[in-house]
Write a protein that holds these residues in place. Structure first.
Motif, short mmCIF file in Angstrom:
data_model
loop_
_atom_site.label_atom_id
_atom_site.label_comp_id
_atom_site.label_asym_id
_atom_site.label_seq_id
_atom_site.Cartn_x
_atom_site.Cartn_y
_atom_site.Cartn_z
N UNK A 23 -0.03 1.78 7.51
CA UNK A 23 -0.56 1.69 6.15
C UNK A 23 -1.06 0.27 5.97
N UNK A 24 -2.20 0.04 6.50
CA UNK A 24 -2.71 -1.34 6.50
C UNK A 24 -3.12 -1.75 5.09
N UNK A 25 -2.70 -2.94 4.74
CA UNK A 25 -3.08 -3.44 3.41
C UNK A 25 -4.47 -4.05 3.43
N UNK A 26 -4.85 -4.53 4.58
CA UNK A 26 -6.17 -5.16 4.67
C UNK A 26 -7.17 -4.18 5.27
N UNK A 27 -8.36 -4.66 5.44
CA UNK A 27 -9.36 -3.92 6.19
C UNK A 27 -9.89 -2.67 5.51
N UNK A 28 -9.72 -2.57 4.17
CA UNK A 28 -10.27 -1.38 3.53
C UNK A 28 -11.42 -1.73 2.61
N UNK A 29 -12.31 -0.78 2.46
CA UNK A 29 -13.55 -1.07 1.74
C UNK A 29 -13.66 -0.19 0.50
N UNK A 42 -11.02 -0.67 -5.06
CA UNK A 42 -9.90 -1.42 -4.50
C UNK A 42 -8.86 -0.49 -3.88
N UNK A 44 -7.14 2.89 -2.24
CA UNK A 44 -7.59 3.94 -1.32
C UNK A 44 -7.47 5.27 -2.07
N UNK A 87 -1.75 -8.59 -5.91
CA UNK A 87 -1.63 -7.16 -6.19
C UNK A 87 -1.24 -6.40 -4.92
N UNK A 88 -1.65 -6.97 -3.78
CA UNK A 88 -1.33 -6.27 -2.53
C UNK A 88 0.18 -6.22 -2.34
N UNK A 89 0.84 -7.32 -2.73
CA UNK A 89 2.30 -7.33 -2.62
C UNK A 89 2.88 -6.27 -3.54
N UNK A 91 1.50 -3.61 -4.52
CA UNK A 91 1.21 -2.26 -4.03
C UNK A 91 2.16 -1.84 -2.90
#
Lengths: 183, 565
Positions: A23-29, A42, A44, A87-89, A91
């Motif tokens: 469940x990668x937090x980065x690399x999404x568009x 932002x 998924x 926010x990533x934290x 999430x």
């Protein structure tokens, strides 16, 4: 058996990882709209669906239940527009939310602080996605607002605001002293 | 001049300048103004963005995520405490986002500091201290809120406290004419709150002070040592004749090739740009050569920058971290429309049990050490404060206008530690007792004013009648088992942080001397709450400004002759 919070988080992280896959937090568009998700900037689609589902349970208020306010979409817009806070934290707690339903009782017992974290995350969803300005209420004319009138919040003061000479005075004579009454 | 990411080419080197200040809050802003005014060339590095008044206020969370540091989302934690740390991250720092309740730097604290060997804080000997306070109060238009300007939430504290027989007063605030819009914590939309940006940084620009925004200091590198630096000062004391000359020659040679004593490296980002999920921000490098560096990024960031820079004499950096944890209590008044968000958020306070009253005859060490402040919040805040989720929270939020708030802020005895990746802090057993007593008193004040129920910060404890007030005291610490606020589920928070690079009399137990200059590395200063050797016990913005004002004078006395012309 007493489980420390750190141990619990590690175990929960591993379990969530195993169950739900990487469940990668980065690399999404940006995600294009699908049959059941709008265009997302932002979140998924999976996060969107999950937050939408949980928002109905966490905020059982009419505008959420009948779809007038889409809390998940509000959060998507809010996260996409706002700088700096991690926010990533926040999430990351999504993983725990997924586990929390079936395991809520157990989590409360063995890791009360984590249960509190999950609770805080739920409140974050309510606060950011519904009650705050993320629904666009601040920009709306007062009569167009949906959420704030329900809680009696008047919103920011208009640009031509001037304060009254005196704030509303409470009449202390009609306010019962409940300690004195009980004495 | 405000310099933003867009104003920079890929990388930029500036200097040598006289002073580079890291952080632009109560400490950094104040020192920037006084030093620039004295003729020093000053550059300020601020990690957050610059928000002019027209961009401030109005939107609760939108502004909170812009002007406050994310430490609010990653609380300090210890064995049995969690404290959400509220700190500013914008031009003006925490003063922009604060409710701006103002207290003079307390004289008992000055006395404490003088006892610690910092004799320049002895107000009976140093008449300048009184002058600093008067000057700052005048500059910031500090005055008490007028009685007719207390909104109902604030009036409830006053009515309850009066009936309970405890002293309350109108808070002092730094504003000449307040619009009472209720959005103080989002920054002042009208530009009238005298935060560090309005009071110091904007005027400092008239003296050619440059403020770089989005500039996160990465490291401070000393390029050479001087005779006053440790261990050279000791070596020079011991050396005589040719050995001394050799040492002095060595020091002079080191100095020759460097543009200035310090090089500060920073990365500059667009502080207002959205968080990008799929790539890191667009950083530009900024290098500042400076003869003097002032650390004023707040206790957490100041300690971390020093640690990253490997400037840690005697392993003192990051130690003695202190806070003033607060707990929020709510009273429910179904028959009164309170609308706490309408008007000044926090304009009455109960100071009877304040630590700074410890010289008064009624002082009781077991009970003193806290302040009660009236406090309400906007919808996001209320959603977080009111207990519960689901249907329970929806119903409570619908009654938001009937809740009144009082927060208790204690002068904690707890001492924690800041490392590069964590903040360790625990309240003490005494703090727990203080918080419980403060909560007990708050509950009495609410019931005195007619509350139907009181929600405390103790998890799950909602009192529906005055007869249950003593339930609070059942949470007292009992024989080794964590109770009351000594659990992580207690909702504690703090916007007042101190320590990490403290001042003191000797290099063995403090980072800086009483003027704020590092004992071991001359030219490196501390100008914010990091320098506080003890907790100041009251809302701290003015105390930090006071210390920064005083340190500025010491700076000018020491280095004033270096100013060209």
């Amino acid at each position: 058996m007493f489980v420390t919070r750190r141990e619990f988080l590690r175990a929960a992280g591993l379990a969530a990882g195993a169950v739900f896959g990487p469940w990668s937090l980065g690399g999404r568009k940006v995600h294009a709209a699908t049959f059941d998700t709008p265009k997302l900037k932002f979140l998924t689609p999976s996060e969107y669906r999950l937050i939408r589902k949980y928002s109905m349970a966490i905020i059982p208020d009419e505008p959420v239940l009948n779809g007038v306010v889409d809390v998940a979409l509000n959060l998507d817009g809010f996260f996409a527009q706002n700088p700096s806070p991690d926010f990533l934290v926040m999430l990351r707690y999504m993983r725990l939310i997924r586990l929390a339903g079936p395991a809520e009782g157990l989590i409360k017992r063995v890791a009360p602080a984590t249960a509190e974290d999950i609770n805080s995350f739920k409140k974050m969803l309510c606060g950011l996605g519904y009650y705050s300005d993320a629904n666009g209420e601040a920009e709306m004319d007062p009569e167009q607002r949906v959420v704030w009138p329900r809680i009696g919040f008047g919103g920011p003061k208009p640009e031509d605001w001037r304060p009254p000479f005196q704030e509303r005075r409470l009449d202390a004579s009609v306010m019962a002293d409940r300690i004195k009454e009980g004495a | 001049m405000i310099v933003e990411h867009k104003d920079l080419a890929l990388s930029k080197t500036i200097g040598p300048v006289d002073v580079c200040i890291i952080g632009s809050g109560a400490g950094g802003g104040t020192m920037a103004y006084y030093l620039a005014r004295a003729g020093f060339s000053v550059v300020v590095l601020e990690k957050g963005g610059y928000y002019p008044p027209e961009e401030l206020g109005r939107k609760e969370v939108y502004m909170l995520t812009r002007i406050e540091a994310p430490t609010i989302f990653t609380p300090a934690g210890g064995k049995h405490t969690r404290v959400a740390l509220i700190a500013g991250q914008c031009v003006g720092g925490g003063t922009v986002a604060s409710e701006s309740v103002t207290w003079d730097f307390p004289k008992p604290v000055m006395k404490d500091w003088a006892r610690l060997g910092m004799t320049s804080y002895d107000y009976e000997q140093n008449s300048r201290l009184e002058e600093y306070q008067t000057e700052l109060n005048k500059r910031l238009f500090v005055k008490p809120v007028e009685l007719q300007h207390h909104n109902p939430c604030n009036q409830i504290l006053a009515i309850g406290a009066e009936r309970e027989g405890v002293h309350w007063k109108s808070s002092d605030r730094p504003v000449e004419f307040c619009f009472r819009c209720g959005n103080c914590t989002q920054g002042c939309h009208y530009g009238v709150k005298m935060d560090a940006a309005n009071a110091f940084l904007m005027p400092a620009q008239e003296y050619q002070c440059d403020v770089f925004t989005g500039a996160e200091a990465q490291a401070v590198k000393p390029n050479f040592n001087e005779a006053g630096d440790y261990p050279y000062c000791e070596k020079l004391k011991a050396a005589v004749g040719a050995a001394k000359d050799d040492l002095l020659r060595q020091l002079a040679n080191m100095k020759k090739s460097a543009p200035a004593k310090f090089t500060v490296s920073a990365r500059v980002m667009d502080a207002k740009a959205p968080t990008l999920r799929d790539k890191s921000p667009d950083y530009k490098n900024l290098t500042v050569h400076a003869h003097q560096v002032i650390m004023a990024a707040g206790p957490v960031a100041t300690s971390r920058i020093l640690l990253k820079s490997k400037i840690n004499p005697n392993n003192l950096v990051g130690t003695r971290f202190m806070t003033q944890p607060g707990a929020s209590n709510q009273g429910y008044f179904p028959d009164i429309e309170i609308r706490g968000w309408d008007g000044i958020n926090d304009s009455t306070e109960c100071d009877q049990y304040c630590y700074v009253n410890r010289d008064l005859p009624y002082y009781n060490p077991e009970k003193h050490g806290f302040l009660l402040e009236s406090a309400s919040s906007l919808p996001w805040g209320m959603c977080n404060i009111l207990a519960g989720v689901g249907r329970e929270l929806v119903e409570k939020m619908k009654g938001m206008n009937h809740w009144s708030g009082i927060e208790s802020i204690i002068m904690s005895d707890g001492v924690g530690r800041i490392t590069e990746d964590e903040i360790v802090f625990d309240i003490t057993e005494r703090d727990n007792e203080t918080l419980l007593f403060a909560t007990w008193l708050t509950a009495r004040i609410f019931f005195r004013a007619g509350a139907k129920k009181v929600q405390t910060s103790l998890p799950g404890l909602i009192l529906d009648s005055p007869g249950r007030i003593d339930d609070i005291l059942k949470f007292r610490y009992q024989g080794g088992k964590a109770k009351g606020f000594l659990i992580k589920q207690a909702n504690l928070y703090s916007g007042h942080h101190f320590g990490g690079a403290i001042m003191g009399a000797s290099r063995e137990d403090s980072f800086a001397d009483e003027t704020g200059e590092c004992h071991d590395l001359k030219g490196l200063w501390v100008g914010d709450g990091s320098a506080f050797p003890t907790n100041c016990g009251v809302n701290c913005a003015m105390s930090i400004m006071f210390m920064a004002r005083k340190n500025s004078d010491h700076f000018i006395q020491k280095y004033g002759s270096d100013v060209p012309g």
